[in-house]
Scaffold this active site. Sequence first.
Site, PDB file in Angstrom:
ATOM      1  N   CYS A   2       8.766  -2.609  -0.469  1.00  0.00           N
ATOM      2  CA  CYS A   2       8.373  -2.819   0.921  1.00  0.00           C
ATOM      3  C   CYS A   2       8.413  -1.466   1.626  1.00  0.00           C
ATOM      4  O   CYS A   2       8.960  -0.512   1.109  1.00  0.00           O
ATOM      5  CB  CYS A   2       9.348  -3.776   1.587  1.00  0.00           C
ATOM      6  N   ARG A  27       2.685  -0.119   0.461  1.00  0.00           N
ATOM      7  CA  ARG A  27       3.904  -0.570  -0.223  1.00  0.00           C
ATOM      8  C   ARG A  27       4.049  -2.087  -0.223  1.00  0.00           C
ATOM      9  O   ARG A  27       4.954  -2.629  -0.857  1.00  0.00           O
ATOM     10  CB  ARG A  27       5.138   0.045   0.447  1.00  0.00           C
ATOM     11  N   TRP A  78       6.386  -6.818   0.580  1.00  0.00           N
ATOM     12  CA  TRP A  78       5.795  -7.286  -0.685  1.00  0.00           C
ATOM     13  C   TRP A  78       6.814  -8.263  -1.243  1.00  0.00           C
ATOM     14  O   TRP A  78       7.908  -7.868  -1.653  1.00  0.00           O
ATOM     15  CB  TRP A  78       5.580  -6.109  -1.635  1.00  0.00           C
ATOM     16  N   ASN A 104      14.448  -2.559   1.981  1.00  0.00           N
ATOM     17  CA  ASN A 104      13.597  -2.419   0.792  1.00  0.00           C
ATOM     18  C   ASN A 104      14.531  -2.327  -0.409  1.00  0.00           C
ATOM     19  O   ASN A 104      15.486  -1.551  -0.384  1.00  0.00           O
ATOM     20  CB  ASN A 104      12.750  -1.143   0.888  1.00  0.00           C
ATOM     21  N   GLY A 105      14.278  -3.120  -1.427  1.00  0.00           N
ATOM     22  CA  GLY A 105      15.133  -3.117  -2.612  1.00  0.00           C
ATOM     23  C   GLY A 105      15.472  -4.548  -2.987  1.00  0.00           C
ATOM     24  O   GLY A 105      14.838  -5.493  -2.495  1.00  0.00           O
ATOM     25  N   GLU A 477      -8.052   3.096 -18.845  1.00  0.00           N
ATOM     26  CA  GLU A 477      -7.955   3.296 -17.391  1.00  0.00           C
ATOM     27  C   GLU A 477      -9.133   2.612 -16.674  1.00  0.00           C
ATOM     28  O   GLU A 477      -8.955   1.999 -15.620  1.00  0.00           O
ATOM     29  CB  GLU A 477      -7.924   4.810 -17.085  1.00  0.00           C
ATOM     30  N   LYS A 481      -8.654  -0.233 -13.882  1.00  0.00           N
ATOM     31  CA  LYS A 481      -9.190  -0.043 -12.532  1.00  0.00           C
ATOM     32  C   LYS A 481     -10.058  -1.226 -12.137  1.00  0.00           C
ATOM     33  O   LYS A 481      -9.932  -1.779 -11.053  1.00  0.00           O
ATOM     34  CB  LYS A 481     -10.021   1.254 -12.530  1.00  0.00           C
ATOM     35  N   GLU A 484      -7.961  -4.545 -11.693  1.00  0.00           N
ATOM     36  CA  GLU A 484      -7.027  -4.647 -10.569  1.00  0.00           C
ATOM     37  C   GLU A 484      -7.722  -4.829  -9.233  1.00  0.00           C
ATOM     38  O   GLU A 484      -7.150  -5.436  -8.329  1.00  0.00           O
ATOM     39  CB  GLU A 484      -6.010  -3.492 -10.540  1.00  0.00           C
ATOM     40  N   HIS A 500     -13.065  -6.694 -35.604  1.00  0.00           N
ATOM     41  CA  HIS A 500     -11.922  -7.428 -36.172  1.00  0.00           C
ATOM     42  C   HIS A 500     -11.505  -8.602 -35.283  1.00  0.00           C
ATOM     43  O   HIS A 500     -10.397  -9.110 -35.427  1.00  0.00           O
ATOM     44  CB  HIS A 500     -10.756  -6.468 -36.423  1.00  0.00           C
ATOM     45  N   LYS A 591       1.607  -0.565  -4.347  1.00  0.00           N
ATOM     46  CA  LYS A 591       1.420   0.729  -5.010  1.00  0.00           C
ATOM     47  C   LYS A 591       2.689   1.251  -5.662  1.00  0.00           C
ATOM     48  O   LYS A 591       2.635   1.905  -6.695  1.00  0.00           O
ATOM     49  CB  LYS A 591       0.929   1.734  -3.969  1.00  0.00           C
TER      50      LYS A 591
HETATM   51  C1  AGP Z   1      -2.848   1.946 -10.883  1.00  0.00           C
HETATM   52  O1  AGP Z   1      -4.097   1.804 -10.322  1.00  0.00           O
HETATM   53  C2  AGP Z   1      -1.890   0.937 -10.545  1.00  0.00           C
HETATM   54  N1  AGP Z   1      -1.816   0.711  -9.165  1.00  0.00           N
HETATM   55  C3  AGP Z   1      -0.584   0.925 -11.324  1.00  0.00           C
HETATM   56  O2  AGP Z   1      -0.910   0.664 -12.651  1.00  0.00           O
HETATM   57  C4  AGP Z   1       0.309   2.190 -11.287  1.00  0.00           C
HETATM   58  O3  AGP Z   1      -0.303   3.236 -11.955  1.00  0.00           O
HETATM   59  C5  AGP Z   1       1.665   1.852 -11.922  1.00  0.00           C
HETATM   60  O4  AGP Z   1       2.286   0.850 -11.163  1.00  0.00           O
HETATM   61  C6  AGP Z   1       2.566   3.046 -12.056  1.00  0.00           C
HETATM   62  O5  AGP Z   1       2.935   3.588 -10.814  1.00  0.00           O
HETATM   63  P1  AGP Z   1       3.568   5.007 -10.683  1.00  0.00           P
HETATM   64  O6  AGP Z   1       2.580   6.000 -11.140  1.00  0.00           O
HETATM   65  O7  AGP Z   1       3.891   5.142  -9.225  1.00  0.00           O
HETATM   66  O8  AGP Z   1       4.809   5.033 -11.547  1.00  0.00           O
END
Ligand code: AGP
Length: 596
Positions: A2, A27, A78, A104-105, A477, A481, A484, A500, A591
């Site tokens: 959060c 966040r 969150w 937060n936590g 990647e 992308k 998500e 396979h 994030k």
């Molecule tokens: C990437 O687009 C994501 N939002 C997610 O996979 C992210 O890379 C992952 O949570 C790791 O975060 P960090 O780099 O802050 O450790």
Amino acid sequence: MCGIVACRTSAPAVEFLLPALSRLEYRGYDSAGVALTARGRDALHTMRAVGRLAVLEDMVAMESPSPDLGIGIGHTRWATHGAVSEPNAHPHRDCGGAIAVVHNGIIDNADELRARLQSGGHRFSSEVDSEVIAHLVEEAYASCGSLVEAVRRAVHQLRGTWALAVTSANSAEVVLACYRSPLVVGSSETEHFAGSDMIAMIGRVAHVHVLQDGDIVELADHVSWTDMKGNQLTPRSPVTVDWDAEDAEIGVYEDFMEKEISEQPAVSARLLDRLLPGVANGLLWKNLALPSFRSIRFLACGSSLNAAAAAARVFRDVADIPARTIIASEFEEKVGGEVLTIAVSQSGETADIVSALRQVHGPVLLITNAPYSTLARGADAVIDCGSGPEIGVAATKTFTTQVIAGAALGLSAAAALGRSSGSEISQQALALAKVPDRLEAAHLTSFPVAHALAGELAQAPGFFFVSRGAGMPYATEGALKLKEITYRWCDAIPAGELKHGSISLIEDGTPVVVIDSGSPVRLHGAASEMATRGARIIRIGPEGSGAAFPVLADVEGPWGPLEGVLALQHLARSVAVALGRDCDKPRNLAKSVTVL
Ligand code: AGP
């Protein structure tokens, strides 16, 4: 996971809290709230709303809190404990509504504390772990009459992680506390501000102080720092806020993701200006002063894991060092001995990595965009990617700078350890220096192609991403992308592995994004097998190759086809936009993932 903010100002507190929360919305964005007060005021004005911050902003506009309310705390959530609802939104209050807390936590012993407090007569109004803190502060305040002492007594009873801001109707101050969760504080003249991230403070203060585990900070007429025992501390060393307001504004772009994609050539050039002088001479590596080691393991999650896979290849291929990647949440310490751990994390706060590193005994190097984060504080050496704030939840520029930083480190290690000829390293350093221009060209080429394809591709229920060797981290990647931010299923597969099993999923029109890398014969063979079965092949390849995205360099560096990521990011974003998705705030995600 959060975002928390707090201030004690002479202006209305909401003038700081709301814009600061908006910068921290990355966040979490399930619900938001503020609690406001002023000196001599015997009440808190609390407002909480479910949904994006805009809903809270409307509520604040409607309720129009008194402008003298210059003391306040705020939160963007969150959800982890308890559903997304107004009672579960922060700030949480004590029984009498005079003490408010944002947190937060995770409080691990919340159930136990709640049961004890309830049996002592405390009435709870939410399901969340954080509410116990308000009642613990209430209990302690009743016996000591000091907010800072009450917070100290409360945190002594907590197990877990916390960044807290607490205010009360009776004391005209804000008390902050932190343990394994980030919090920064900054002051200008007589005004004080705090937030989970320095991005909250942009434009308000020139420097911030980063709280360390166990610090308790009181924002009153003056700022006082103490530890868990009540001993006075000198404020932690100041850190310059070197981000401009513009860095955190959307500007002319449709969304932050578009802005951040387009920033990649510039942030990469800036990073290379800093790192390249230490590559061919090995000084970048030597200056880290790491002890000797035999092998490397990269620990990371999500996009950072994909970047780590590209970087690991440079260490293997050029520096001849065994290097592998490990998903941080799957890490179990098995091997002792001379292993260097390289953690890769844009936020520097990812709980899976924090937890994995607790098992690591050897040296830790961190590649991050947050050089004052929890992970940075525990690392032996830190490489700052310097990408500036990344607000879109999908990693874009931080992925690219992680690959570049990892590649520069790998080349420099090869030079420092004498594992490659000087001329080979110089040649690779030259290729790395060209990356920003290649990214720029790939950006300009990819944007219109992705836009033109988006309408058609938005109809597809799922996507494959196929490559080989050094291309696989990018295929993975690209799949991450797209999934998500579009909520379509996506799978990344090495070309040779398709036959396979996965090829049975190919139907008429199934989009298959092929990233040229590794052996062209195998890759093109696989592409044609899929095309024969009806797949819609979208190739990312070199200029003049007939690829839909002609963006790759003819000869790729050991870090693989990095330019291709621009095509992958634009493709994901364009399809998300065509589907009407909010690519900056995709559902269920945040994030900075600070929960296990
Ligand atoms: C990437 O687009 C994501 N939002 C997610 O996979 C992210 O890379 C992952 O949570 C790791 O975060 P960090 O780099 O802050 O450790």
